[in-house]
Design a protein around this motif. Structure first.
Motif, PDB file in Angstrom:
ATOM      1  N   TRP A   4      -9.748   1.530   7.736  1.00  0.00           N
ATOM      2  CA  TRP A   4     -10.027   2.973   7.786  1.00  0.00           C
ATOM      3  C   TRP A   4      -8.787   3.742   8.244  1.00  0.00           C
ATOM      4  O   TRP A   4      -8.377   4.718   7.621  1.00  0.00           O
ATOM      5  CB  TRP A   4     -11.214   3.244   8.722  1.00  0.00           C
ATOM      6  N   MET A   5      -8.195   3.274   9.337  1.00  0.00           N
ATOM      7  CA  MET A   5      -7.029   3.965   9.900  1.00  0.00           C
ATOM      8  C   MET A   5      -5.842   3.911   8.934  1.00  0.00           C
ATOM      9  O   MET A   5      -5.111   4.888   8.797  1.00  0.00           O
ATOM     10  CB  MET A   5      -6.641   3.343  11.250  1.00  0.00           C
ATOM     11  N   HIS A   6      -5.689   2.768   8.299  1.00  0.00           N
ATOM     12  CA  HIS A   6      -4.604   2.605   7.324  1.00  0.00           C
ATOM     13  C   HIS A   6      -4.792   3.614   6.174  1.00  0.00           C
ATOM     14  O   HIS A   6      -3.841   4.245   5.713  1.00  0.00           O
ATOM     15  CB  HIS A   6      -4.619   1.166   6.796  1.00  0.00           C
TER      16      HIS A   6
ATOM     17  N   ILE B 273      12.891   9.876  -0.391  1.00  0.00           N
ATOM     18  CA  ILE B 273      12.736  10.656   0.849  1.00  0.00           C
ATOM     19  C   ILE B 273      11.440  10.272   1.563  1.00  0.00           C
ATOM     20  O   ILE B 273      11.417  10.093   2.782  1.00  0.00           O
ATOM     21  CB  ILE B 273      12.802  12.177   0.554  1.00  0.00           C
ATOM     22  N   MET B 274      10.366  10.093   0.801  1.00  0.00           N
ATOM     23  CA  MET B 274       9.079   9.757   1.425  1.00  0.00           C
ATOM     24  C   MET B 274       9.119   8.389   2.107  1.00  0.00           C
ATOM     25  O   MET B 274       8.556   8.207   3.183  1.00  0.00           O
ATOM     26  CB  MET B 274       7.946   9.798   0.394  1.00  0.00           C
ATOM     27  N   PHE B 275       9.798   7.437   1.471  1.00  0.00           N
ATOM     28  CA  PHE B 275       9.930   6.113   2.106  1.00  0.00           C
ATOM     29  C   PHE B 275      10.725   6.215   3.406  1.00  0.00           C
ATOM     30  O   PHE B 275      10.348   5.631   4.425  1.00  0.00           O
ATOM     31  CB  PHE B 275      10.606   5.106   1.166  1.00  0.00           C
TER      32      PHE B 275
ATOM     33  N   ILE C 212      -2.237  11.004   4.682  1.00  0.00           N
ATOM     34  CA  ILE C 212      -1.158  11.912   5.138  1.00  0.00           C
ATOM     35  C   ILE C 212       0.082  11.726   4.259  1.00  0.00           C
ATOM     36  O   ILE C 212       0.697  12.699   3.819  1.00  0.00           O
ATOM     37  CB  ILE C 212      -0.813  11.646   6.625  1.00  0.00           C
ATOM     38  N   VAL C 213       0.415  10.472   4.005  1.00  0.00           N
ATOM     39  CA  VAL C 213       1.614  10.168   3.199  1.00  0.00           C
ATOM     40  C   VAL C 213       1.453  10.724   1.785  1.00  0.00           C
ATOM     41  O   VAL C 213       2.394  11.311   1.220  1.00  0.00           O
ATOM     42  CB  VAL C 213       1.889   8.645   3.183  1.00  0.00           C
ATOM     43  N   ILE C 214       0.257  10.574   1.228  1.00  0.00           N
ATOM     44  CA  ILE C 214       0.005  11.060  -0.141  1.00  0.00           C
ATOM     45  C   ILE C 214       0.120  12.596  -0.184  1.00  0.00           C
ATOM     46  O   ILE C 214       0.744  13.153  -1.096  1.00  0.00           O
ATOM     47  CB  ILE C 214      -1.379  10.576  -0.636  1.00  0.00           C
TER      48      ILE C 214
ATOM     49  N   ALA D   4       0.838  -1.210   0.000  1.00  0.00           N
ATOM     50  CA  ALA D   4       0.000   0.000   0.000  1.00  0.00           C
ATOM     51  C   ALA D   4       0.870   1.256   0.000  1.00  0.00           C
ATOM     52  O   ALA D   4       0.568   2.228  -0.706  1.00  0.00           O
ATOM     53  CB  ALA D   4      -0.920  -0.008   1.222  1.00  0.00           C
ATOM     54  N   LEU D   5       1.951   1.197   0.758  1.00  0.00           N
ATOM     55  CA  LEU D   5       2.857   2.354   0.819  1.00  0.00           C
ATOM     56  C   LEU D   5       3.527   2.583  -0.539  1.00  0.00           C
ATOM     57  O   LEU D   5       3.608   3.726  -1.008  1.00  0.00           O
ATOM     58  CB  LEU D   5       3.914   2.115   1.905  1.00  0.00           C
TER      59      LEU D   5
END
Lengths: 258, 306
Positions: free
Chosen positions: A140-142, A169-171, A148-150, A62-63
């Motif tokens: 839902w929480m995931h 950097i995001m990872f 936020i990450v997006i 997902a990440l």
């Protein structure tokens, strides 16, 4: 709103046209299947190991989907110069950005749904139980965490020069927050000034993504969390999401596109 | 022509040197493989002890249903319950010579209620103050596993994969074998426990801790007292050989062995032998007073018998 949804729709279509998600999903299925085929001391009832492996893969997949999909949105539009005809239409830069965000978030949500359905099937086949409320909360929480990450990645795609740098950097930032973020205050307490105060400020400034990590609860069969805390965490997530989106919108409006 | 011959000779020497180098390299590989005899061990190399230990910690985290301190947090209260529970069970119920468990006498045996929590002794924030020191920590508490509970009623099997993996990664990780064997015994799988200990003994021949675990298996699961006694005697001999000459020997294993022998001889009512082992245990015990009490009790029994 329609303009935002139109842009979002294109991003969602891009997700199912590209092979990234399919590859990650197949890998998740294969590795989970491999882990499921392992027999430990001839005990078929061992389930948590498999659940942990499967959930970890889901988090990773997902990440990857969220970050890689988001990181290429604006740079790809700029590189192929499709951003110009897009902005020539009656649509503002903010709407384009919000559309991109909505598309990426929804696309990640769809991917997440597929992955969690797979997890639920695997878990039910091993444990013969289906704690639906727990799964809904975890999903839902995931999804909020991915939001936020997006938003962070979208900001990075405008500020940073290349998508590769942004993805890396995001990872690093996301995994850093997940694994080290909750303990920064403890580390800060043992440090001398001013580094202790800086670290402490960082601890309060970063979005605490660990709130959204329900893996342990799911793996070890803990009861569902009170919905009021889920709601509070959602509000907390949306606050960070809004901050990052606002910063991205400001940066994008000032950005020279050619 | 002369150049061609020299070039051919050069190629021959180069080929020969390469062959010798390759052979030496291959020999080294084979030797390494024989030493590690596990694919995972080969992959992880020298870092395997670290990884094996992290797998043991993972198993312990499973024992606590995911409620476990991170490396950033103090582990002052909870060292390794999973292993401690195994150690405790090896001691006789009357045996007061426990390790110092004053802070946590709630091992797996004593924890019978699945929802049993330990009040303020929760693991929130990794054994920090019960309420957390700031709002983030306090808020995060609601999303984490924060009650101190242990696996039970057969659920202990869930931690076995990590112990197995730990032993696969590091064949010299004795704790992986002994803890897994203990829980396998508790789960009614003595065959699997024996196989696992024996695989540990193949990698760590004559290890006193493994011999002790095997003796417990013979004693408790198989009720083969003769074999158990022989194994304990062998374990004791091996301990003396390996640790006896050291300035600061590891007395944990010898205490476990002696406790086993005491239990065995008590079952067989050989009180004079029990007394002998209790005297030995008193030397190694961190709590010699309690052992002395037991010695007195045994002496009373012997006098009554006369």
């Amino acid at each position: 709103m329609n303009k935002i949804l139109a842009v979002a729709n294109v991003v969602i279509k891009e997700l199912y046209r590209r092979k990234d998600f399919y590859v990650l999903f197949i890998l998740t299925v294969l590795i989970t299947g491999l882990a499921g085929s392992l027999r430990f001391f001839d005990d078929e009832r061992i389930a948590r190991f498999l659940k942990e492996v499967c959930l970890s893969l889901i988090w990773l997949s997902a990440l990857v989907v969220a970050v890689t999909t988001t990181a290429r949105q604006i740079p790809a539009e700029r590189e192929s110069r499709t951003i110009f005809p897009l902005l020539a239409k009656p649509i503002s830069r903010t709407q384009v950005l919000l559309g991109k965000f909505a598309g990426c978030w929804l696309a990640s949500g769809i991917a997440l749904l597929v992955l969690y359905v797979f997890f639920a099937i695997v878990s039910a086949s091993k444990e013969h139980a289906f704690p639906a409320v727990n799964y809904v909360q975890a999903l839902w929480m995931h999804w909020q965490m991915l939001g936020i990450v997006i938003a962070m990645t979208l900001l990075g795609s405008i500020v940073l020069t290349t998508p590769a740098a942004n993805v890396t950097i995001m990872f690093v930032v996301t995994t850093g927050i997940l694994f080290v973020g909750p303990y920064l205050n403890k580390v800060a307490a043992k440090m001398t000034e001013p580094s202790g105060s800086i670290l402490s400020a960082l601890y309060f400034a970063i979005p605490h993504l660990e709130f959204f990590d329900f893996r342990n609860r799911i793996v070890h069969g803990w009861p569902p969390v009170d919905w009021k805390y889920v709601g509070a965490a959602t509000a907390y997530g949306w606050a960070y999401l809004a901050i990052f989106l606002l910063a991205a919108c400001v940066a994008f409006r000032r950005k020279a596109l050619n | 022509m002369r150049k061609q011959i020299l070039f051919a000779a050069f190629l021959f020497v180069a080929c020969f040197s390469l062959a010798v180098t390759m052979e030496l390299w291959r020999g080294g590989m084979t030797k390494d493989a024989a030493r590690s005899d596990s694919t995972l061990a080969m992959i992880f190399g020298e870092g395997r002890t670290l990884i094996a230990n992290s797998f043991i910690a993972k198993a312990d985290a499973y024992f606590h249903r995911g409620n476990y301190p991170s490396i950033f947090e103090s582990q002052r209260v909870e060292e390794n319950h999973m292993a401690e529970a195994a150690d405790d069970d090896d001691s006789h119920p009357e045996e007061a010579d426990h390790h110092d468990h004053s802070e946590h006498e709630h091992d797996a045996e004593h924890c019978t209620d699945p929802t049993h929590s330990h009040g303020d002794h929760d693991h929130e924030g990794g054994h920090s103050d019960a309420n957390g020191s700031d709002w983030i920590e306090r808020f995060g508490k609601h999303f984490r596993a924060n009650k101190h509970v242990h696996l039970e009623a057969g659920e202990e099997r869930e931690m076995l994969p990590w112990l197995r993996l730990s032993a696969e990664v590091d064949r010299s990780s004795i704790e992986s074998y002994t803890v897994a064997a203990y829980w396998l015994r508790r789960l009614g799988k003595p065959e699997e426990a024996e196989q696992f200990i024996r695989s540990g003994l193949r990698s760590n021949p004559q290890n006193p801790d493994l011999l002790n675990e095997l003796a417990w298996l013979q004693f408790e699961s198989r009720k083969d007292f003769v074999r158990a006694r022989n194994l304990w005697h062998a374990a004791l001999r091996r301990w003396v050989e390996s640790e006896g000459m050291k300035e600061k020997p590891d007395t944990t294993v010898v205490s476990k062995i002696l406790r086993g022998l005491i239990e065995l001889e008590m079952k067989e009512e050989r009180w004079d032998v029990v007394l002998k082992y209790l005297e030995q245990l008193k030397v190694f015990s961190p709590n010699p007073e309690s052992v002395q009490k037991r010695i007195d009790t045994v002496r009373e029994k012997m006098n009554e018998g006369r």
